[in-house]
Motif scaffolding. Structure first.
Motif, PDB file in Angstrom:
ATOM      1  N   LEU A 106      11.917   0.059  -5.748  1.00 24.77           N
ATOM      2  CA  LEU A 106      10.672  -0.389  -6.148  1.00 24.77           C
ATOM      3  C   LEU A 106      10.046   0.347  -7.556  1.00 24.77           C
ATOM      4  CD1 LEU A 106       9.279   0.528  -2.396  1.00 24.77           C
ATOM      5  CD2 LEU A 106       9.598  -1.687  -3.377  1.00 24.77           C
ATOM      6  N   GLY A 107      10.831   1.189  -8.156  1.00 24.43           N
ATOM      7  CA  GLY A 107      10.311   1.867  -9.033  1.00 24.43           C
ATOM      8  C   GLY A 107       9.096   2.736  -9.145  1.00 24.43           C
ATOM      9  N   ASP A 108       8.489   3.061 -10.287  1.00 22.61           N
ATOM     10  CA  ASP A 108       7.437   3.961 -10.273  1.00 22.61           C
ATOM     11  C   ASP A 108       6.585   3.747  -9.263  1.00 22.61           C
ATOM     12  OD1 ASP A 108       5.559   5.640 -11.097  1.00 22.61           O
ATOM     13  OD2 ASP A 108       6.083   5.441 -13.282  1.00 22.61           O
ATOM     14  N   ILE A 109       6.004   4.633  -8.552  1.00 25.00           N
ATOM     15  CA  ILE A 109       5.116   4.583  -7.689  1.00 25.00           C
ATOM     16  C   ILE A 109       3.743   4.048  -8.195  1.00 25.00           C
ATOM     17  CG2 ILE A 109       4.254   6.816  -7.472  1.00 25.00           C
ATOM     18  CD1 ILE A 109       3.875   6.457  -4.614  1.00 25.00           C
ATOM     19  N   ARG A 110       3.445   4.556  -9.591  1.00 23.58           N
ATOM     20  CA  ARG A 110       2.188   3.932 -10.220  1.00 23.58           C
ATOM     21  C   ARG A 110       2.082   2.500 -10.377  1.00 23.58           C
ATOM     22  NH1 ARG A 110       2.989   8.585 -14.717  1.00 23.58           N
ATOM     23  NH2 ARG A 110       5.101   7.879 -14.480  1.00 23.58           N
ATOM     24  N   ASN A 111       3.203   1.871 -10.326  1.00 19.40           N
ATOM     25  CA  ASN A 111       3.360   0.379 -10.465  1.00 19.40           C
ATOM     26  C   ASN A 111       3.409  -0.488  -9.235  1.00 19.40           C
ATOM     27  OD1 ASN A 111       3.099   0.940 -13.231  1.00 19.40           O
ATOM     28  ND2 ASN A 111       5.332   1.054 -13.328  1.00 19.40           N
ATOM     29  N   ILE A 112       3.452   0.308  -7.934  1.00 22.13           N
ATOM     30  CA  ILE A 112       3.804  -0.227  -6.895  1.00 22.13           C
ATOM     31  C   ILE A 112       2.404  -0.787  -6.282  1.00 22.13           C
ATOM     32  CG2 ILE A 112       4.643  -0.206  -4.338  1.00 22.13           C
ATOM     33  CD1 ILE A 112       6.477   1.988  -5.336  1.00 22.13           C
ATOM     34  N   ASP A 113       2.239  -2.081  -5.803  1.00 26.10           N
ATOM     35  CA  ASP A 113       1.213  -2.760  -5.112  1.00 26.10           C
ATOM     36  C   ASP A 113       1.533  -2.844  -3.757  1.00 26.10           C
ATOM     37  OD1 ASP A 113      -1.792  -3.279  -5.626  1.00 26.10           O
ATOM     38  OD2 ASP A 113      -0.863  -5.563  -5.259  1.00 26.10           O
ATOM     39  N   LYS A 114       1.568  -4.248  -3.461  1.00 25.49           N
ATOM     40  CA  LYS A 114       1.803  -4.750  -2.144  1.00 25.49           C
ATOM     41  C   LYS A 114       3.353  -5.058  -1.894  1.00 25.49           C
ATOM     42  CE  LYS A 114       1.022  -6.770   2.030  1.00 25.49           C
ATOM     43  NZ  LYS A 114       0.396  -5.940   3.189  1.00 25.49           N
ATOM     44  N   PHE A 115       3.884  -4.587  -0.937  1.00 32.07           N
ATOM     45  CA  PHE A 115       5.518  -4.559  -0.740  1.00 32.07           C
ATOM     46  C   PHE A 115       5.670  -5.854  -0.411  1.00 32.07           C
ATOM     47  CE2 PHE A 115       5.338  -0.142   1.328  1.00 32.07           C
ATOM     48  CZ  PHE A 115       5.386   0.493   0.168  1.00 32.07           C
ATOM     49  N   PRO A 116       6.908  -6.357  -0.800  1.00 33.41           N
ATOM     50  CA  PRO A 116       7.359  -7.666  -0.326  1.00 33.41           C
ATOM     51  C   PRO A 116       7.949  -7.940   0.956  1.00 33.41           C
ATOM     52  CG  PRO A 116       9.096  -6.853  -1.663  1.00 33.41           C
ATOM     53  CD  PRO A 116       7.851  -5.753  -1.610  1.00 33.41           C
ATOM     54  N   ARG A 158      -3.017   2.615   1.723  1.00 31.53           N
ATOM     55  CA  ARG A 158      -4.123   1.676   2.010  1.00 31.53           C
ATOM     56  C   ARG A 158      -3.635   0.130   1.965  1.00 31.53           C
ATOM     57  NH1 ARG A 158      -7.171  -0.744  -1.076  1.00 31.53           N
ATOM     58  NH2 ARG A 158      -6.666   0.500  -3.070  1.00 31.53           N
ATOM     59  N   ILE A 159      -3.096  -0.327   0.848  1.00 30.66           N
ATOM     60  CA  ILE A 159      -2.601  -1.688   0.810  1.00 30.66           C
ATOM     61  C   ILE A 159      -1.730  -2.063   1.858  1.00 30.66           C
ATOM     62  CG2 ILE A 159      -1.481  -3.281  -0.975  1.00 30.66           C
ATOM     63  CD1 ILE A 159      -2.559  -1.638  -3.088  1.00 30.66           C
ATOM     64  N   ASN A 160      -0.749  -1.204   2.072  1.00 32.03           N
ATOM     65  CA  ASN A 160       0.422  -1.731   3.051  1.00 32.03           C
ATOM     66  C   ASN A 160       0.343  -1.443   4.284  1.00 32.03           C
ATOM     67  OD1 ASN A 160       2.553  -2.948   1.086  1.00 32.03           O
ATOM     68  ND2 ASN A 160       2.021  -1.092   0.058  1.00 32.03           N
ATOM     69  N   GLN A 161      -0.498  -0.441   4.705  1.00 28.58           N
ATOM     70  CA  GLN A 161      -1.044  -0.217   6.146  1.00 28.58           C
ATOM     71  C   GLN A 161       0.471  -0.024   6.907  1.00 28.58           C
ATOM     72  OE1 GLN A 161      -4.242   0.118   7.860  1.00 28.58           O
ATOM     73  NE2 GLN A 161      -4.288   0.673   5.754  1.00 28.58           N
ATOM     74  N   PRO A 162       1.313   0.829   6.697  1.00 29.85           N
ATOM     75  CA  PRO A 162       2.341   1.271   7.623  1.00 29.85           C
ATOM     76  C   PRO A 162       1.631   1.688   8.901  1.00 29.85           C
ATOM     77  CG  PRO A 162       2.292   3.004   6.055  1.00 29.85           C
ATOM     78  CD  PRO A 162       1.207   1.924   5.674  1.00 29.85           C
ATOM     79  N   LYS A 163       2.616   1.877   9.905  1.00 30.66           N
ATOM     80  CA  LYS A 163       2.030   2.248  11.032  1.00 30.66           C
ATOM     81  C   LYS A 163       2.166   3.600  11.182  1.00 30.66           C
ATOM     82  CE  LYS A 163       4.033  -1.838  13.569  1.00 30.66           C
ATOM     83  NZ  LYS A 163       5.203  -2.148  14.469  1.00 30.66           N
ATOM     84  N   ILE A 164       3.107   4.328  10.393  1.00 33.47           N
ATOM     85  CA  ILE A 164       3.020   5.850  10.352  1.00 33.47           C
ATOM     86  C   ILE A 164       3.514   6.325   8.717  1.00 33.47           C
ATOM     87  CG2 ILE A 164       4.467   7.800  10.971  1.00 33.47           C
ATOM     88  CD1 ILE A 164       4.816   6.559  13.873  1.00 33.47           C
ATOM     89  N   PHE A 165       3.030   7.499   8.396  1.00 36.54           N
ATOM     90  CA  PHE A 165       3.468   7.992   7.301  1.00 36.54           C
ATOM     91  C   PHE A 165       3.504   9.478   7.329  1.00 36.54           C
ATOM     92  CE2 PHE A 165      -1.302   8.311   6.273  1.00 36.54           C
ATOM     93  CZ  PHE A 165      -1.306   9.771   6.250  1.00 36.54           C
ATOM     94  N   ILE A 166       4.752   9.802   6.636  1.00 34.61           N
ATOM     95  CA  ILE A 166       5.071  11.197   6.782  1.00 34.61           C
ATOM     96  C   ILE A 166       5.351  11.972   5.049  1.00 34.61           C
ATOM     97  CG2 ILE A 166       6.839  13.118   7.400  1.00 34.61           C
ATOM     98  CD1 ILE A 166       7.834  11.187   9.283  1.00 34.61           C
TER      99      ILE A 166
END
Length: 467
Positions: A81-91, A131-139
């Motif tokens: 996925l590269g640099d997190i600063r450039n990540i938006d919506k996951f495919p 916020r954009i991807n709304q995973p069920k859980i994060f750690i």
């Protein structure tokens, strides 16, 4: 793939697994590995049946190790996925997002700039991705400094921000020692559970395991100390009329000799080794050194936390002091003269140690201090010391049997990997220094394993997991 069948695994790590072989027949959940480093989160989550869909890392050396272990020569379909600063919506849709957000802005080893440090701002990118991807859980994992009083407002703002985008948030300090590793490594783990999930508010962090790891089980080339018995000693013998230091941690008992020796001229303690202990010095020379040690922090000699003492100051404290006596200690490289100020120790910085050594831990010790990316001057003795009735005998035996005979070793990259819970199959960086740095930056695998297992068994997020 070899799966765990018990909570108490082999002394050094999670049982060996091979990520390049077939996965579990039924994948339990999917995850994205942010700030992936060399894959500490991934090892634990895959062991529990997780499937990695994508990973984000910008350090080229870490990426090389990560891909060698998890991507190359496998059927993995992971997306870089590269640099997190450039990540938006996951495919893709994903269940879990994890990551060890860069800790330097919050670490006492750094400059404590928090969100004012560009690396601290990566928390905002992390928040945006969630916020954009709304995973069920994060750690997310970070250093203890993130929750210290100096960062209280920042941390509270961070928690509120995650709550505002639809998550119940809980956090807790977890120590590697409590999950089977002989390392005193406290890290804060922040867990977010999407509010629409059943039992979302019921989650509780895992309890410490009922095992007591020891260094000798993890370090190559040291003596097996499984039959070692520690003697009980009256605190008055250890400390005399002094108060027991408040700085002692949970692994230091007030009625036992320390499991380590500190090389330091500016502090004192029953296992402190001073330069005048390992350089041939007379009793008179030792008296001069101890006089400087005991008086260097007194306000009457200056405002610093350790002041040079002039000849006149020392002459008031030491009867019949002669200039030649101080000059001789300078020639022995124990003292130095600071112009217009006075005499101080050559080894005047605590963590710098003496002759490149700060601490030597005995193999029967419960812990080694926190491994770091920058490294330290800690060593491990290859043998232990038994049968000592007092600190003087203990120190003398250590100097003669371990220090002078050089029966101690540095912490190798392989040792560091074991101390972080990485399995035997893991392919580390070829360069020893790079590998040690990467392990120092890594997340401890067993801690993540038990934390994620607790989530899988407590929270219903549409997956099946048999505890």
């Amino acid at each position: 793939m070899k799966t765990l069948t018990k909570d108490v695994y082999s002394p050094s790590q999670i049982e060996s697994i091979d990520p390049c072989k077939s996965k579990l027949d039924k994948i339990g959940f999917t995850f994205v590995d942010l700030f992936a480093g060399i894959g500490g989160f991934r090892i634990a989550l895959e062991e529990l049946g997780g499937k990695c869909l994508g990973y984000s890392e910008i350090d080229k050396a870490a990426i090389e190790v990560y891909e060698k272990n998890f991507i190359n020569n496998s059927n993995s379909a992971d997306i870089r996925l590269g640099d997190i600063r450039n990540i938006d919506k996951f495919p893709f849709q994903v269940d879990v997002v994890v990551g060890g957000v860069p800790c330097q802005p919050w670490s006492v080893a750094g400059k404590l700039k928090g969100f004012d440090d560009p690396r601290g701002e990566l928390w905002f990118d992390t928040l945006r991705v969630v916020r954009i991807n709304q995973p069920k859980i994060f750690i997310f994992e970070n250093v203890k400094g993130l929750i210290e009083p100096i960062n209280k407002k920042h941390f509270e703002h961070l928690v509120r921000s995650f709550q505002s985008i639809g998550y119940f948030v809980k956090w807790q300090l977890l120590n590697s020692y409590d999950f089977g590793l002989p390392q005193n490594r406290e890290r804060v783990f922040i867990v977010g559970i999407r509010k629409d999930l059943e039992n979302a508010q019921e989650f509780s962090f895992p309890e410490p395991l009922e095992i007591k790891p020891k260094l000798y089980s993890f370090i190559d080339g040291v003596k097996d100390c499984s039959n070692f018995n520690k003697s009980k000693i009256e605190p008055q013998i250890l400390y005399g009329d002094k108060k027991i230091p408040r700085s002692r941690n949970r692994f230091q008992k007030d009625d036992e000799l320390n499991d380590f020796f500190v090389f330091c001229d500016t502090r004192d303690g029953h296992t402190t080794i001073h330069s005048w202990d390992i350089i041939r010095t007379s009793e008179r020379e030792k008296l001069i050194c101890y006089t400087i040690l005991k008086n260097r922090r007194k306000k009457k000699y200056g405002s610093k936390d350790g002041n040079p003492l002039s000849f006149e100051d020392l002459a008031e404290l030491i009867p019949d002091l002669k200039q030649e006596e101080l000059d001789k200690l300078i020639r022995k490289n124990i003292l130095r003269y600071v112009k217009n100020q006075g005499y101080e120790f050559v080894n005047s910085k605590n963590s710098a140690g003496i002759n490149g050594i700060y601490r030597i831990f005995l193999p029967h010790s419960d812990i080694i201090p926190t491994l770091t990316a920058t490294g330290n001057k800690d060593y491990i003795a290859k043998i232990s010391i038994e049968g000592c009735e007092n600190p003087e005998e203990y120190k003398d035996k250590f100097i003669k049997e371990i220090y002078q005979t050089k029966i101690f070793k540095p912490i190798s990259a392989k040792d560091a990997g074991k101390l972080q819970g990485f399995p035997d199959w893991f392919i580390m960086a070829k360069n020893e220094s790079s590998a040690k740095k990467q392990f120092g930056n890594a997340v401890p695998v067993p801690v993540v394993y038990h934390l994620m297992k607790s989530l899988l068994t407590q929270v219903d997020f549409g997956q099946k997991y048999d505890s």
